[in-house]
Scaffold this motif. Structure first.
Motif, PDB file in Angstrom:
ATOM      1  N   LEU A   1       6.702  -9.214  -4.319  1.00  0.00           N
ATOM      2  CA  LEU A   1       5.524  -9.952  -4.774  1.00  0.00           C
ATOM      3  C   LEU A   1       5.603 -10.216  -6.275  1.00  0.00           C
ATOM      4  O   LEU A   1       5.305 -11.319  -6.732  1.00  0.00           O
ATOM      5  CB  LEU A   1       4.231  -9.206  -4.434  1.00  0.00           C
ATOM      6  CG  LEU A   1       2.943  -9.911  -4.844  1.00  0.00           C
ATOM      7  CD1 LEU A   1       2.808 -11.261  -4.129  1.00  0.00           C
ATOM      8  CD2 LEU A   1       1.733  -9.049  -4.552  1.00  0.00           C
ATOM      9  N   LYS A   2       6.040  -9.223  -7.038  1.00  0.00           N
ATOM     10  CA  LYS A   2       6.179  -9.404  -8.483  1.00  0.00           C
ATOM     11  C   LYS A   2       7.201 -10.498  -8.782  1.00  0.00           C
ATOM     12  O   LYS A   2       6.979 -11.347  -9.654  1.00  0.00           O
ATOM     13  CB  LYS A   2       6.575  -8.090  -9.147  1.00  0.00           C
ATOM     14  CG  LYS A   2       5.457  -7.062  -9.149  1.00  0.00           C
ATOM     15  CD  LYS A   2       5.912  -5.730  -9.699  1.00  0.00           C
ATOM     16  CE  LYS A   2       4.799  -4.703  -9.516  1.00  0.00           C
ATOM     17  NZ  LYS A   2       5.240  -3.356  -9.855  1.00  0.00           N
ATOM     18  N   ASP A   3       8.314 -10.480  -8.051  1.00  0.00           N
ATOM     19  CA  ASP A   3       9.343 -11.501  -8.220  1.00  0.00           C
ATOM     20  C   ASP A   3       8.804 -12.884  -7.868  1.00  0.00           C
ATOM     21  O   ASP A   3       9.037 -13.852  -8.590  1.00  0.00           O
ATOM     22  CB  ASP A   3      10.557 -11.155  -7.344  1.00  0.00           C
ATOM     23  CG  ASP A   3      11.711 -12.116  -7.544  1.00  0.00           C
ATOM     24  OD1 ASP A   3      12.046 -12.418  -8.712  1.00  0.00           O
ATOM     25  OD2 ASP A   3      12.268 -12.573  -6.521  1.00  0.00           O
ATOM     26  N   LEU A   4       8.057 -12.951  -6.776  1.00  0.00           N
ATOM     27  CA  LEU A   4       7.453 -14.225  -6.364  1.00  0.00           C
ATOM     28  C   LEU A   4       6.473 -14.728  -7.426  1.00  0.00           C
ATOM     29  O   LEU A   4       6.462 -15.913  -7.758  1.00  0.00           O
ATOM     30  CB  LEU A   4       6.752 -14.073  -5.013  1.00  0.00           C
ATOM     31  CG  LEU A   4       6.027 -15.304  -4.480  1.00  0.00           C
ATOM     32  CD1 LEU A   4       7.010 -16.460  -4.251  1.00  0.00           C
ATOM     33  CD2 LEU A   4       5.285 -14.975  -3.190  1.00  0.00           C
ATOM     34  N   GLN A   5       5.665 -13.832  -7.972  1.00  0.00           N
ATOM     35  CA  GLN A   5       4.703 -14.228  -8.999  1.00  0.00           C
ATOM     36  C   GLN A   5       5.416 -14.748 -10.248  1.00  0.00           C
ATOM     37  O   GLN A   5       4.991 -15.739 -10.842  1.00  0.00           O
ATOM     38  CB  GLN A   5       3.789 -13.053  -9.353  1.00  0.00           C
ATOM     39  CG  GLN A   5       2.781 -12.755  -8.264  1.00  0.00           C
ATOM     40  CD  GLN A   5       2.014 -11.465  -8.494  1.00  0.00           C
ATOM     41  OE1 GLN A   5       2.509 -10.524  -9.098  1.00  0.00           O
ATOM     42  NE2 GLN A   5       0.795 -11.421  -7.980  1.00  0.00           N
ATOM     43  N   GLN A   6       6.525 -14.104 -10.629  1.00  0.00           N
ATOM     44  CA  GLN A   6       7.289 -14.578 -11.780  1.00  0.00           C
ATOM     45  C   GLN A   6       7.871 -15.967 -11.505  1.00  0.00           C
ATOM     46  O   GLN A   6       7.839 -16.847 -12.363  1.00  0.00           O
ATOM     47  CB  GLN A   6       8.408 -13.599 -12.112  1.00  0.00           C
ATOM     48  CG  GLN A   6       7.917 -12.316 -12.738  1.00  0.00           C
ATOM     49  CD  GLN A   6       9.033 -11.302 -12.929  1.00  0.00           C
ATOM     50  OE1 GLN A   6      10.127 -11.450 -12.416  1.00  0.00           O
ATOM     51  NE2 GLN A   6       8.734 -10.248 -13.684  1.00  0.00           N
TER      52      GLN A   6
ATOM     53  N   ALA B   1       1.616  -5.491   6.002  1.00  0.00           N
ATOM     54  CA  ALA B   1       1.235  -5.989   4.680  1.00  0.00           C
ATOM     55  C   ALA B   1       0.812  -4.890   3.707  1.00  0.00           C
ATOM     56  O   ALA B   1       0.682  -5.156   2.509  1.00  0.00           O
ATOM     57  CB  ALA B   1       0.100  -6.996   4.816  1.00  0.00           C
ATOM     58  N   SER B   2       0.618  -3.685   4.196  1.00  0.00           N
ATOM     59  CA  SER B   2       0.150  -2.627   3.299  1.00  0.00           C
ATOM     60  C   SER B   2       1.179  -2.374   2.206  1.00  0.00           C
ATOM     61  O   SER B   2       2.379  -2.382   2.437  1.00  0.00           O
ATOM     62  CB  SER B   2      -0.130  -1.337   4.073  1.00  0.00           C
ATOM     63  OG  SER B   2       1.074  -0.807   4.570  1.00  0.00           O
ATOM     64  N   GLY B   3       0.698  -2.191   1.012  1.00  0.00           N
ATOM     65  CA  GLY B   3       1.569  -1.924  -0.120  1.00  0.00           C
ATOM     66  C   GLY B   3       2.192  -3.162  -0.737  1.00  0.00           C
ATOM     67  O   GLY B   3       2.943  -3.052  -1.702  1.00  0.00           O
ATOM     68  N   ILE B   4       1.896  -4.314  -0.202  1.00  0.00           N
ATOM     69  CA  ILE B   4       2.519  -5.537  -0.721  1.00  0.00           C
ATOM     70  C   ILE B   4       2.068  -5.843  -2.149  1.00  0.00           C
ATOM     71  O   ILE B   4       2.814  -6.440  -2.929  1.00  0.00           O
ATOM     72  CB  ILE B   4       2.264  -6.736   0.212  1.00  0.00           C
ATOM     73  CG1 ILE B   4       3.243  -7.860  -0.121  1.00  0.00           C
ATOM     74  CG2 ILE B   4       0.835  -7.223   0.118  1.00  0.00           C
ATOM     75  CD1 ILE B   4       3.329  -8.934   0.911  1.00  0.00           C
ATOM     76  N   GLN B   5       0.859  -5.408  -2.512  1.00  0.00           N
ATOM     77  CA  GLN B   5       0.335  -5.688  -3.859  1.00  0.00           C
ATOM     78  C   GLN B   5       1.230  -5.103  -4.954  1.00  0.00           C
ATOM     79  O   GLN B   5       1.295  -5.639  -6.045  1.00  0.00           O
ATOM     80  CB  GLN B   5      -1.087  -5.135  -4.009  1.00  0.00           C
ATOM     81  CG  GLN B   5      -2.101  -5.802  -3.119  1.00  0.00           C
ATOM     82  CD  GLN B   5      -2.316  -7.268  -3.478  1.00  0.00           C
ATOM     83  OE1 GLN B   5      -2.033  -7.702  -4.568  1.00  0.00           O
ATOM     84  NE2 GLN B   5      -2.831  -8.024  -2.531  1.00  0.00           N
ATOM     85  N   ASN B   6       1.912  -4.011  -4.663  1.00  0.00           N
ATOM     86  CA  ASN B   6       2.750  -3.350  -5.655  1.00  0.00           C
ATOM     87  C   ASN B   6       4.241  -3.554  -5.410  1.00  0.00           C
ATOM     88  O   ASN B   6       5.060  -2.919  -6.061  1.00  0.00           O
ATOM     89  CB  ASN B   6       2.439  -1.846  -5.681  1.00  0.00           C
ATOM     90  CG  ASN B   6       0.991  -1.579  -6.023  1.00  0.00           C
ATOM     91  OD1 ASN B   6       0.410  -2.257  -6.859  1.00  0.00           O
ATOM     92  ND2 ASN B   6       0.388  -0.609  -5.362  1.00  0.00           N
ATOM     93  N   SER B   7       4.591  -4.438  -4.490  1.00  0.00           N
ATOM     94  CA  SER B   7       5.995  -4.605  -4.122  1.00  0.00           C
ATOM     95  C   SER B   7       6.770  -5.420  -5.152  1.00  0.00           C
ATOM     96  O   SER B   7       6.222  -6.278  -5.845  1.00  0.00           O
ATOM     97  CB  SER B   7       6.107  -5.280  -2.754  1.00  0.00           C
ATOM     98  OG  SER B   7       5.713  -6.632  -2.837  1.00  0.00           O
TER      99      SER B   7
END
Length: 176
Positions: free
Chosen positions: A127-132, A118-124
């Motif tokens: 994750l950005k695509d999922l948030q959009q 899970a490391s680095g997932i905050q900037n992946s």
């Protein structure tokens, strides 16, 4: 394992304040604060358990409280209810507890500690695509809710008109 009040489960919104010794929890000795993390065993240890672990496993890498990971696990293993799910096998796309990792994923070459995965997932980008996509879905849900409310009002008004028309028709039939 970490909890903020000594209970055995936490929720996504809980603030994790302290890691607890997994060895003590396994043996029913309660929740003793962890002061170390064995990288090889992937377990948090209290002062006493760390002391004995160092004697028995001299080659294991131990991290102190300043460098140990501040992660926590929520789910127990389906096959081994006393074990926490701590690993992820990329080859099988499955989570695993220590026993499952040692038994069922022996031949797998890509089984990692969950915090490492899970490391680095905050900037992946994922994750950005999922948030959009979630933002778009939220807008869609709100629009759908508004449409349903508007349609409900129309249906209610039509119901009132139908009832009134029935009353008028009944009154005409009674008069005739």
């Amino acid at each position: 394992m970490a909890t903020d009040d000594g209970a055995s489960t936490t929720f996504d919104s809980d603030e994790v304040k302290e890691m607890y010794c997994e060895e003590c929890e396994k043996h029913g000795d309660g929740y003793t604060p962890a002061v170390a993390f064995c990288v090889d065993c992937v377990e948090y240890k209290c002062v006493t358990c760390q002391k004995y672990h160092k004697r028995q496993s001299k080659t294991h890498k131990i991290q102190d409280s300043d460098s140990m990971p501040q992660d926590f696990y929520l789910e127990k293993c389906y096959n081994h209810p006393q074990q926490l799910i701590k690993f992820y096998c990329s080859e099988c796309s499955k989570e695993a507890c220590k026993k499952c990792k040692d038994n069922e994923h022996v031949k797998c070459s890509d089984v990692n500690h969950l915090p490492t995965v899970a490391s680095g997932i905050q900037n992946s980008d994922e994750l950005k695509d999922l948030q959009q996509k979630l933002d778009k879905m939220t807008v869609y849900i709100k629009d759908t809710e508004k449409l349903l409310n508007d349609n409900s009002k129309v249906v209610h008004k039509q119901e009132e008109q139908a009832i009134e028309a029935c009353k008028e028709h009944k009154d005409k039939l009674i008069e005739a």
